[in-house]
Motif scaffolding. Structure first.
Motif, PDB file in Angstrom:
ATOM      1  N   SER A  43       0.612  -1.103   0.129  1.00 11.33           N
ATOM      2  CA  SER A  43      -0.497   0.001  -0.201  1.00 11.33           C
ATOM      3  C   SER A  43       0.658   1.089   0.451  1.00 11.33           C
ATOM      4  CB  SER A  43      -1.360  -0.309   1.213  1.00 11.33           C
ATOM      5  OG  SER A  43      -0.310   0.160   2.389  1.00 11.33           O
ATOM      6  N   ALA A  44       0.536   1.985  -0.488  1.00 12.44           N
ATOM      7  CA  ALA A  44       0.937   3.456   0.013  1.00 12.44           C
ATOM      8  C   ALA A  44      -0.035   4.213  -0.102  1.00 12.44           C
ATOM      9  CB  ALA A  44       1.383   3.772  -2.370  1.00 12.44           C
ATOM     10  N   LYS A  45       0.128   4.752   0.464  1.00  7.44           N
ATOM     11  CA  LYS A  45      -1.292   5.849   1.488  1.00  7.44           C
ATOM     12  C   LYS A  45      -0.408   7.276   1.692  1.00  7.44           C
ATOM     13  CE  LYS A  45      -3.322   2.829   3.819  1.00  7.44           C
ATOM     14  NZ  LYS A  45      -4.178   2.115   5.259  1.00  7.44           N
ATOM     15  N   VAL A  46      -1.623   8.344   0.848  1.00 13.90           N
ATOM     16  CA  VAL A  46      -1.157  10.088   0.826  1.00 13.90           C
ATOM     17  C   VAL A  46      -2.597  10.428   1.795  1.00 13.90           C
ATOM     18  CG1 VAL A  46      -1.422  11.734  -0.185  1.00 13.90           C
ATOM     19  CG2 VAL A  46      -0.364  10.190  -0.985  1.00 13.90           C
ATOM     20  N   GLY A  47      -2.528  10.469   3.124  1.00 17.97           N
ATOM     21  CA  GLY A  47      -3.637  10.719   3.876  1.00 17.97           C
ATOM     22  C   GLY A  47      -4.445  10.554   4.290  1.00 17.97           C
ATOM     23  N   VAL A  49      -5.732   7.648   1.944  1.00 19.81           N
ATOM     24  CA  VAL A  49      -6.093   6.966   0.845  1.00 19.81           C
ATOM     25  C   VAL A  49      -4.723   6.359   0.383  1.00 19.81           C
ATOM     26  CG1 VAL A  49      -7.384   7.596  -1.149  1.00 19.81           C
ATOM     27  CG2 VAL A  49      -7.756   9.239   0.733  1.00 19.81           C
ATOM     28  N   ASP A  50      -5.617   5.176  -0.201  1.00 16.82           N
ATOM     29  CA  ASP A  50      -4.270   3.950  -0.504  1.00 16.82           C
ATOM     30  C   ASP A  50      -4.374   4.351  -2.148  1.00 16.82           C
ATOM     31  OD1 ASP A  50      -2.420   2.106  -1.452  1.00 16.82           O
ATOM     32  OD2 ASP A  50      -3.791   0.826  -0.259  1.00 16.82           O
ATOM     33  N   ILE A  51      -2.768   5.256  -2.729  1.00 21.12           N
ATOM     34  CA  ILE A  51      -2.971   5.145  -4.370  1.00 21.12           C
ATOM     35  C   ILE A  51      -1.976   4.446  -4.730  1.00 21.12           C
ATOM     36  CG2 ILE A  51      -3.375   7.869  -3.445  1.00 21.12           C
ATOM     37  CD1 ILE A  51      -0.848   8.291  -4.525  1.00 21.12           C
ATOM     38  N   LEU A  52      -1.387   3.196  -4.330  1.00 26.36           N
ATOM     39  CA  LEU A  52      -0.921   2.771  -5.205  1.00 26.36           C
ATOM     40  C   LEU A  52      -1.516   2.095  -6.576  1.00 26.36           C
ATOM     41  CD1 LEU A  52       1.222   0.084  -5.674  1.00 26.36           C
ATOM     42  CD2 LEU A  52      -0.112  -1.368  -3.688  1.00 26.36           C
ATOM     43  N   PRO A  53      -3.222   1.667  -7.089  1.00 18.21           N
ATOM     44  CA  PRO A  53      -3.608   1.427  -7.923  1.00 18.21           C
ATOM     45  C   PRO A  53      -3.248   2.980  -8.900  1.00 18.21           C
ATOM     46  CG  PRO A  53      -5.331   1.173  -6.128  1.00 18.21           C
ATOM     47  CD  PRO A  53      -3.600   2.118  -6.068  1.00 18.21           C
ATOM     48  N   LEU A  54      -3.035   3.776  -8.371  1.00 22.68           N
ATOM     49  CA  LEU A  54      -2.608   5.168  -9.544  1.00 22.68           C
ATOM     50  C   LEU A  54      -0.812   4.991  -9.356  1.00 22.68           C
ATOM     51  CD1 LEU A  54      -5.249   7.380  -7.671  1.00 22.68           C
ATOM     52  CD2 LEU A  54      -4.831   5.783  -9.768  1.00 22.68           C
ATOM     53  N   LEU A  55      -0.039   4.608  -9.071  1.00 23.68           N
ATOM     54  CA  LEU A  55       1.275   4.759  -9.069  1.00 23.68           C
ATOM     55  C   LEU A  55       2.132   4.012 -10.360  1.00 23.68           C
ATOM     56  CD1 LEU A  55       2.898   3.976  -5.515  1.00 23.68           C
ATOM     57  CD2 LEU A  55       2.464   5.954  -7.216  1.00 23.68           C
ATOM     58  N   SER A  56       2.772   4.654 -11.167  1.00 24.31           N
ATOM     59  CA  SER A  56       3.201   3.822 -12.228  1.00 24.31           C
ATOM     60  C   SER A  56       4.260   1.968 -12.025  1.00 24.31           C
ATOM     61  CB  SER A  56       3.970   4.448 -13.413  1.00 24.31           C
ATOM     62  OG  SER A  56       4.817   4.747 -12.487  1.00 24.31           O
ATOM     63  N   SER A  57       4.265   1.698 -12.900  1.00 22.53           N
ATOM     64  CA  SER A  57       5.088   0.634 -12.898  1.00 22.53           C
ATOM     65  C   SER A  57       6.392   0.587 -12.045  1.00 22.53           C
ATOM     66  CB  SER A  57       5.074  -0.591 -13.110  1.00 22.53           C
ATOM     67  OG  SER A  57       5.593  -0.182 -14.543  1.00 22.53           O
TER      68      SER A  57
END
Length: 72
Positions: A43-47, A49-57
């Motif tokens: 997981s990669a959260k900002v505030g 909110v998990d933004i992992l699906p939005l990150l590029s490979s």
């Protein structure tokens, strides 16, 4: 594997609170080859909110590599 936390400073000025599964490197033996360290971004959260699906490979691979180095 164990779970680790890593704070990543993204190039867009965001701070990502990351959770990764981490496996340390294993030295080789006469029978078994060496095993490199491995980190898998979960997981990669900002505030919160998990933004992992939005990150590029590419972003994912950078975070995983930096998190591995942070364990040394």
């Amino acid at each position: 594997m164990r779970t680790i936390s890593y704070t990543h400073k993204h190039s867009e000025g965001l701070t990502l609170d990351c959770t990764l599964e981490y496996s340390p490197a294993e030295p080789g033996t006469d029978i078994d080859p060496a095993w490199p360290a491995q980190a898998i971004l979960m997981s990669a959260k900002v505030g919160g909110v998990d933004i992992l699906p939005l990150l590029s490979s590419y972003d994912v691979s950078v975070i995983e590599e930096e998190a591995q180095w942070s364990q040394y």
